[in-house]
Design an enzyme around this catalytic site. Structure first.
Site, PDB file in Angstrom:
ATOM      1  N   GLU A 134      21.413  29.165  23.962  1.00 52.47           N
ATOM      2  CA  GLU A 134      20.549  29.957  24.853  1.00 52.47           C
ATOM      3  C   GLU A 134      19.212  29.250  25.132  1.00 52.47           C
ATOM      4  O   GLU A 134      18.694  29.292  26.251  1.00 52.47           O
ATOM      5  CB  GLU A 134      20.274  31.322  24.213  1.00 52.47           C
ATOM      6  CG  GLU A 134      19.400  32.248  25.025  1.00 52.47           C
ATOM      7  CD  GLU A 134      20.035  32.626  26.363  1.00 52.47           C
ATOM      8  OE1 GLU A 134      21.064  33.309  26.339  1.00 52.47           O
ATOM      9  OE2 GLU A 134      19.496  32.230  27.420  1.00 52.47           O
ATOM     10  N   VAL A 137      18.044  26.332  28.149  1.00 56.02           N
ATOM     11  CA  VAL A 137      17.582  26.537  29.534  1.00 56.02           C
ATOM     12  C   VAL A 137      16.519  27.633  29.568  1.00 56.02           C
ATOM     13  O   VAL A 137      16.745  28.736  29.069  1.00 56.02           O
ATOM     14  CB  VAL A 137      18.742  26.953  30.471  1.00 56.02           C
ATOM     15  CG1 VAL A 137      18.227  27.176  31.893  1.00 56.02           C
ATOM     16  CG2 VAL A 137      19.842  25.906  30.471  1.00 56.02           C
ATOM     17  N   LYS A 210      19.140  21.379  33.217  1.00 61.61           N
ATOM     18  CA  LYS A 210      19.229  22.837  33.064  1.00 61.61           C
ATOM     19  C   LYS A 210      20.100  23.479  34.149  1.00 61.61           C
ATOM     20  O   LYS A 210      20.896  24.372  33.863  1.00 61.61           O
ATOM     21  CB  LYS A 210      17.821  23.438  33.070  1.00 61.61           C
ATOM     22  CG  LYS A 210      16.995  23.000  31.858  1.00 61.61           C
ATOM     23  CD  LYS A 210      15.535  23.386  32.052  1.00 61.61           C
ATOM     24  CE  LYS A 210      14.683  23.003  30.869  1.00 61.61           C
ATOM     25  NZ  LYS A 210      13.244  23.147  31.170  1.00 61.61           N
TER      26      LYS A 210
END
Ligand SMILES: NC(=O)c1ccc[n+]([C@@H]2O[C@H](COP(=O)([O-])OP(=O)(O)OC[C@H]3O[C@@H](n4cnc5c(N)ncnc54)[C@H](OP(=O)(O)O)[C@@H]3O)[C@@H](O)[C@H]2O)c1
Length: 440
Positions: A134, A137, A210
């Site tokens: 998690e 990004v 990302k």
């Protein structure tokens, strides 16, 4: 309660310190959330003598990564090192080793996930452990679980993200104080917003990693990071920002992923965003992700995309997720994105463009340029003459209607050869014309 679950942490820099701080200060809360207490087994660092941002028992520190990864009493490894000596392969190998030992692995490493995500997720599928990322990004913004879980029923149409805090801070400063790129970069480095080597941020590579990760999840497809078209902000001038303001826009470094009829497109570049668009008010080092799902419609998540505690918040959520899985002897139930959607070339992208030309100050120049553009089917939405004090050269600024990039490039080639045109100073894509009906 079950017996405590031991976590081994590799790296105690900015993010590692945040994670340790939250684990210590929110200990009771985390125990309740996880259903069991989470104990730090060891923290592996490079230099154990270094002063740490958080007080810890020095006996917790170690320099032996393999001893930690091979410790059968530690089912959960948190990798927060980054890319030692510029190599993402090192952390990738550690993660693979931990998964091969059936451990659960949490990482914040965007470069590793963007470059080796498929390999790592396949290894995670074979392992009794799992992979959680998690924090890779947008720091504290919970975008990955949002896409994987909360929006799982939607076909995501588009994602537009301001997902690099350094460049957003710099563009905000340039906009507010009419400063140049170079002076803002120096200031950002002095304040710690930009690294000594700012390449990854200012050239857009960080944002490219990302958006490769996000688009892969959103479209359930492989998105090699090399397929992300990437342009940074180094060519943005104070003049462009002023022109944008005069035309009703702000300039942001935006990462964009869109579903097309025949595939997807994924790109990172400076972008004119209308001042009325929700992303336009995302300033300073903040991040935001604006997305459109076929069922949910428009959605935006806004927050801190980096920093010790915001990033720590995302890592801790993953730790709790992993601990719950360990307690119930299960693993994350997500499949590896395995489609290979066609990723369209930037040449085939359709968007609107801002064009800043420097021209001779005499009648007929505008008509010459409009004709050259028109020959390649580039039509104009607006034209502004900047600097009406009849300096030579004078700026003629255009916003086009939607056009295919390849046509625009051909048209610009013609424009640049006109005898009355000194140069094309900059060309920037324009997005977000209509937030209700599509991002462009
Ligand atoms: N900073 C953020 O806000 C942020 C946000 C989102 C994601 N991330 C990601 O999170 C990760 C960590 O970033 P960070 O900013 O916390 O990095 P950092 O401050 O540079 O910390 C790196 C840590 O790794 C340790 N380390 C480096 N090489 C090592 C080695 N060979 N063996 C053992 N330990 C080693 C360092 O040890 P010493 O302390 O002894 O030098 C340090 O504790 C990166 O992947 C980054 O992309 C960071």
């Amino acid at each position: 309660l079950d017996k405590p679950i031991k976590v081994g942490i590799i790296g105690m820099g900015t993010v590692g310190s945040g994670v340790v701080k939250i684990l210590i200060e929110n200990r009771d809360h985390i125990t309740q959330q996880a259903g069991v207490s989470v104990d730090i087994s060891r923290i592996v660092v490079k230099n154990p003598e270094k002063n740490r941002a958080v007080d810890i028992d020095p006996y917790l520190l170690s320099t032996d990564i393999h001893e930690l990864i091979n410790d059968p009493t530690v089912p959960l490894i948190v990798e927060l090192v980054g890319c030692p000596n510029g190599s993402s392969a090192i952390a990738k190998d550690w993660i693979l080793q931990a998964l091969a030992q059936n451990k659960h692995v949490v990482t914040a490493n965007k470069e590793v996930i963007a470059k080796y995500g498929t390999q790592l997720l396949e290894a995670a599928e074979k392992s009794a452990g799992g992979l959680y990322y998690e924090a890779s990004v947008a720091g504290g913004i919970p975008i990955i679980k949002t896409l994987q879980e909360s929006l799982a029923g939607n076909r995501i149409q588009s994602i537009m993200g301001i997902i690099n805090g350094t460049t957003n801070y710099m563009l905000t400063q340039m906009t507010r104080f009419n400063q140049s790129f170079d002076s803002v970069l120096k200031e950002a480095q002095r304040l710690g917003y930009a690294e000594a080597d700012p390449t990854s941020d200012v050239e857009g590579y960080d944002a490219a990693y990302k958006i490769a990760i996000l688009s892969s999840i959103a479209f359930q497809t492989k998105v090699p990071v090399e397929s992300v078209h990437c342009e940074g902000i180094t060519k943005i001038t104070a003049e462009d920002i002023q022109n944008a303001a005069n035309l009703g826009y702000v300039i942001k470094l935006v990462a964009i992923a869109k579903r097309l009829k025949d595939g997807i497109q994924v790109r990172v570049h400076p972008t004119f965003i209308p001042k009325t668009h929700p992303l336009a008010s995302v300033n300073d080092a903040f991040n935001a992700i604006f997305l459109q799902g076929d069922a949910v419609g428009d959605l935006m998540l806004y927050g801190k995309g980096a920093g010790m505690l915001p990033t720590g918040s995302a890592v801790i959520a993953d730790i709790i997720d992993a601990v719950r899985n360990i307690r119930f002897n299960c693993k994350p139930r997500l499949s590896v994105p395995n489609k290979t959607e066609h990723i369209s070339s930037i040449n085939d992208t359709v968007s609107r463009f801002y064009i800043n030309t420097k021209v001779v100050d005499k009648p007929g120049v505008l008509a010459d340029i409009a004709t050259a553009l028109g020959e390649e089917n580039v039509s104009l939405q607006s034209v502004i003459q900047m600097g009406i004090d009849h300096n030579d050269p004078v700026s003629l600024v255009f916003i086009t209607h939607e056009v295919k990039e390849i046509n625009l490039r051909k048209a610009l080639e013609k424009v640049s050869q006109l005898p009355t045109v000194y140069k094309i100073a900059n060309v920037i894509r324009v997005e977000g014309a209509n937030i209700n009906g599509g991002t462009n």
